[in-house]
Design a protein around this motif. Structure first.
Motif, short mmCIF file in Angstrom:
data_model
loop_
_atom_site.label_atom_id
_atom_site.label_comp_id
_atom_site.label_asym_id
_atom_site.label_seq_id
_atom_site.Cartn_x
_atom_site.Cartn_y
_atom_site.Cartn_z
N THR A 247 0.76 -1.10 0.33
CA THR A 247 -0.28 -0.30 -0.40
C THR A 247 0.59 1.21 -0.13
OG1 THR A 247 -1.32 -1.64 1.21
CG2 THR A 247 -1.54 1.32 0.85
N ASP B 209 -6.71 3.29 -0.58
CA ASP B 209 -6.58 2.84 0.54
C ASP B 209 -6.88 3.59 1.81
OD1 ASP B 209 -5.72 0.03 -0.49
OD2 ASP B 209 -3.80 1.03 -0.40
N THR C 159 -6.86 6.93 8.75
CA THR C 159 -6.54 5.68 8.88
C THR C 159 -6.76 5.80 7.47
OG1 THR C 159 -7.48 6.11 11.03
CG2 THR C 159 -8.27 3.88 9.91
N TYR C 160 -5.68 4.12 7.05
CA TYR C 160 -5.55 3.59 6.56
C TYR C 160 -4.65 1.96 6.37
CZ TYR C 160 -0.48 3.91 7.24
OH TYR C 160 0.57 3.53 7.70
N LEU C 161 -5.18 1.25 4.86
CA LEU C 161 -4.89 0.44 5.09
C LEU C 161 -3.47 0.05 3.96
CD1 LEU C 161 -8.72 -1.06 3.11
CD2 LEU C 161 -7.16 -1.35 5.90
N ILE D 250 -8.89 4.73 4.46
CA ILE D 250 -10.70 4.80 5.40
C ILE D 250 -10.88 6.04 5.54
CG2 ILE D 250 -11.82 3.08 6.75
CD1 ILE D 250 -8.86 1.31 7.00
N LYS E 168 -5.76 -2.43 8.69
CA LYS E 168 -5.77 -1.42 9.25
C LYS E 168 -4.62 -0.45 10.20
CE LYS E 168 -9.75 1.15 10.61
NZ LYS E 168 -11.07 1.16 11.69
N LYS E 169 -4.16 0.84 9.89
CA LYS E 169 -2.83 1.13 10.22
C LYS E 169 -3.00 2.52 10.25
CE LYS E 169 0.86 -1.41 9.20
NZ LYS E 169 1.85 -1.53 9.28
N ALA E 170 -3.11 3.81 11.43
CA ALA E 170 -3.66 5.00 11.91
C ALA E 170 -2.11 5.86 11.60
CB ALA E 170 -3.86 5.31 12.77
#
Length: 178
Positions: free
Chosen positions: A2, A81, A142-144, A83, A149-151
């Motif tokens: 990503t 990606d 917040t993203y993939l 969120i 799922k990460k931030a």
């Protein structure tokens, strides 16, 4: 993967248009959450406290760049990606510390005898709050990343609040949550 490396940005998330005005989010400072940036930042460095960050909208995603130790580092995230993006007003992050009952009782006892020991012990019963980090606004992206799922966290001072909101709305659009 990503997160896109800086040298692959043009081919993966598109080039900036020649006549299209750039939509940017400025005035943010990187706080953490992107492994590519965390790997180059030395936490003990004097540069780690305030890392200027720019976020630019590209046709297929966003480019995030930081200036650290006089070097520009860039990564990209695809729009699909991302969120959500949250902006929150915060005063500070605090830490609760337990006061030492025994230590205060010993000091009170040394100076004022048995009564001092009792009073010193009683003053150490509650907790003490100390400020770890003070800032005004937190932007959480917040993203993939490979399905996880990460931030990523960015901060901003209160006097740049209006510019941060305007830039975040231009770059993230409907994914922005206030």
């Amino acid at each position: 993967m990503t997160i896109i490396a800086g040298n692959q940005l043009n081919t993966t998330i598109g080039k900036f248009g020649i006549f299209t005005p750039r939509k940017s989010l400025n005035y943010a400072q990187y706080a953490g959450g992107l492994e590519a940036f965390d790997a180059v930042i030395d936490p003990g460095s004097m540069f780690a406290a305030s890392i200027p960050t720019n976020i630019h909208l590209r046709p297929g995603g966003v480019e995030i760049s930081i200036m650290h130790k006089f070097k520009l580092h860039k990564i990209g995230l695809r729009s699909s990606d991302i969120i959500s993006v949250h902006i929150e007003n915060k005063d500070s992050i605090t830490e609760n510390k337990e006061k030492s009952v025994i230590g205060r009782a010993l000091v009170g006892g040394l100076f004022f005898g048995p009564i001092g020991a009792i009073i010193g012990g009683l003053t150490g019963i509650d907790t003490q709050r100390s400020i770890i980090l003070a800032f005004d606004i937190i932007l959480t992206l917040t993203y993939l990343d490979n399905g996880l799922k990460k931030a990523a966290v960015f901060t901003c001072k209160h006097d740049k609040k209006a510019a941060l909101y305007k830039g975040a709305l231009a770059v993230f659009g409907s994914k922005l949550m206030l």
